[in-house]
Design an enzyme around this catalytic site. Structure first.
Site, PDB file in Angstrom:
ATOM      1  N   ASP A  13       1.583  14.971 -14.174  1.00 24.46           N
ATOM      2  CA  ASP A  13       1.906  15.118 -15.600  1.00 24.46           C
ATOM      3  C   ASP A  13       3.000  16.153 -15.845  1.00 24.46           C
ATOM      4  OD1 ASP A  13      -0.286  13.346 -16.088  1.00 24.46           O
ATOM      5  OD2 ASP A  13      -1.609  15.061 -15.764  1.00 24.46           O
ATOM      6  N   LYS A  16       7.738  13.603 -15.247  1.00 24.40           N
ATOM      7  CA  LYS A  16       8.656  12.894 -14.344  1.00 24.40           C
ATOM      8  C   LYS A  16       9.291  11.681 -15.031  1.00 24.40           C
ATOM      9  CE  LYS A  16       5.201  12.379 -11.430  1.00 24.40           C
ATOM     10  NZ  LYS A  16       4.137  13.286 -11.888  1.00 24.40           N
ATOM     11  N   GLY A  40       0.586   7.804 -15.653  1.00 28.52           N
ATOM     12  CA  GLY A  40       0.933   7.524 -17.042  1.00 28.52           C
ATOM     13  C   GLY A  40       2.215   8.266 -17.333  1.00 28.52           C
ATOM     14  N   HIS A  41       3.293   7.533 -17.522  1.00 30.27           N
ATOM     15  CA  HIS A  41       4.577   8.170 -17.792  1.00 30.27           C
ATOM     16  C   HIS A  41       4.970   7.919 -19.241  1.00 30.27           C
ATOM     17  CE1 HIS A  41       5.860   8.055 -13.280  1.00 30.27           C
ATOM     18  NE2 HIS A  41       4.916   8.920 -13.541  1.00 30.27           N
ATOM     19  N   GLN A 224       1.775  10.790  -9.755  1.00 30.86           N
ATOM     20  CA  GLN A 224       0.931  11.934  -9.356  1.00 30.86           C
ATOM     21  C   GLN A 224       1.830  13.045  -8.800  1.00 30.86           C
ATOM     22  OE1 GLN A 224      -0.414   8.656  -7.965  1.00 30.86           O
ATOM     23  NE2 GLN A 224      -1.002   8.497 -10.096  1.00 30.86           N
TER      24      GLN A 224
END
Ligand code: IMP
Length: 424
Positions: A13, A16, A40-41, A224
């Protein structure tokens, strides 16, 4: 050599997605190389927020070919839903390529992830319960089903029946759950998912290596982060893949001599979701402020993230393992109102000082940070776009981080939007 790796240097988180989106303008390919929809981006473009789980962030850029590499694990239902969601918002996903070697997340993986976590009780890992660990476990055990199996119903069915027999026995006998139906699974995967996924399946290793020869620009996008890495992270509180630079090589099939840049992304403070050690964790009003200002809730699971001060000891280790060439610091603006900001420069454990991550887990679990403190800048950074407009306290902080990590900090994020960053 036109290949760049972007990876997380902390516990995930770090932002990225925003960086990848920023760099995507100069890229021909953006490749996910490990993990699955545990990631989750979030990318904000023109005030519109896009939450991506599986599809590389580069999809929002029309000149980019997004690739899901062989190292990724894919829940095809989730992939299709993500494609449909993007399409409904006008994003063209037709360029997407999916490796036939990537492994499929199956319903029994999700069920096993859930029941195993429940079974572990207070020792649970806090996984995302997306079936990630069980899918990688089957890959290593050589009983996984791969994306290319969707193209061959007979093989798919054969493999499914063998493996489901064992999984159903475990579900029933160990966890007291009802068995899953091979017919129902085969129906969903072969009749519903396969026709949608088949046109996307590609020999991505050949595609990417041809692109390297043609001097195309490729970005390998990690999900990650370093300290969730199966080998280098805070085991067992890790994910089941290798988000580090080595994983980018294996998970894309691009050889190491083609990599020219390894960019580590780090938040200006620190967060973690799930269980595991976190020496600089804070619990008081500092935590409230970080959660509140940083919107520190999982993109994916909605879980509140644990928060803490920047840990330079971790970053030095991440710089080593990944041979980072530069670091991007994100969310500096979150620290705007603080009177004092802190950085852990070493740890103390059982009366001994550690300047690097203690090798032994029980030493690390007891590590107490040794902090350096800095005066805060106490002003709004969100509209700053030039280094010369950064207050000297913020610049001092950034320069100190750079010095501590031993790698130059080249970009600092000051807000969620694409344009909110400062080159250092
Ligand atoms: P899994 O990847 O679902 O098996 O979860 C293993 C650990 O990694 C848990 O502590 C998760 O919270 C963490 N994790 C997995 N994906 C992410 C991510 O994208 N960001 C932050 N933590 C993650």
């Amino acid at each position: 050599m036109p290949v760049t790796i972007v990876l997380g240097t902390q516990w995930g988180d770090e932002g990225k997605g925003k960086l990848t989106d920023l760099l995507a303008g100069e890229m021909d390919f953006v490749v996910r190389y490990q993990g699955g929809h545990n990631a989750g981006h979030t990318v904000v473009v023109d005030g519109e927020s896009f939450a991506l789980q599986l599809i590389p962030s580069g999809v929002l850029n029309e000149s980019v070919t997004p690739v899901i590499g062989n190292g990724v694990v894919i829940d095809p239902g989730v992939l299709i839903a993500e494609i449909d969601q993007l399409a409904s918002r006008g994003v063209d996903t037709s360029r997407l390529k999916v490796s036939g070697q990537a492994h499929l997340i199956m319903p029994y993986h999700i069920e096993l992830d859930r029941v195993a976590e429940r079974h572990l009780g207070k020792n649970s890992l806090g996984t995302t319960k997306r079936g990630i660990g069980p899918t990688y476990a089957d890959k290593a055990a050589r009983i996984g089903l791969r994306v290319q199996d969707l193209l061959d119903p007979k093989i798919f069915r054969q493999k499914l029946e063998v493996v489901l027999k064992e999984k159903n026995a475990i579900l029933a006998k160990v966890y007291n759950r009802l068995p899953l139906s091979a017919d129902q699974i085969a129906d969903a995967y072969l009749n519903e998912y396969a026709p949608r996924i088949a046109p996307l399946i590609s020999d991505t290793v050949a595609l990417l290596n041809d692109a390297v020869v043609a001097e195309k620009r490729i970005l390998l996008e990690g999900a990650q982060a370093t300290f969730l890495d199966l080998d280098h992270g805070t085991y067992p509180f890790v994910t089941s893949s290798n988000p580090t630079a080595g994983g980018a090589i294996t998970g894309s099939g691009i050889g190491p001599r083609n990599i020219s840049r390894v960019i580590g992304v780090a938040k200006a403070y620190l967060t973690r979701v799930g269980s595991g050690p976190f020496p600089t964790e804070v619990f008081d009003e500092v935590a409230e402020q970080l959660v509140d200002r940083g919107h520190e809730f999982g993109t994916n699971t909605g879980r509140r993230r644990r928060t803490g001060w920047f840990d330079a000891v971790l970053l030095r280790h991440a710089a080593r393992i990944n041979s980072l060439s530069e670091v991007f610091i994100t969310k500096l603006d979150v620290l705007d109102p603080f009177d004092v900001v802190k950085v852990a420069v070493a740890y103390e454990s059982d009366g001994q000082r550690y300047d690097s991550v203690p090798y032994h887990q029980s030493v690390f679990h007891k590590a107490v940070p040794i902090y350096e403190e800095f005066p805060g800048w106490k002003c709004d950074l969100s509209s700053v776009r030039k280094r010369s407009d950064l207050p000297k306290e913020a610049l001092n902080y950034i320069e100190f981080l750079s010095q501590q990590i031993g790698v130059p900090v080249t970009i600092v994020g000051v807000g969620p939007s694409r344009e909110q960053y400062v080159e250092i």
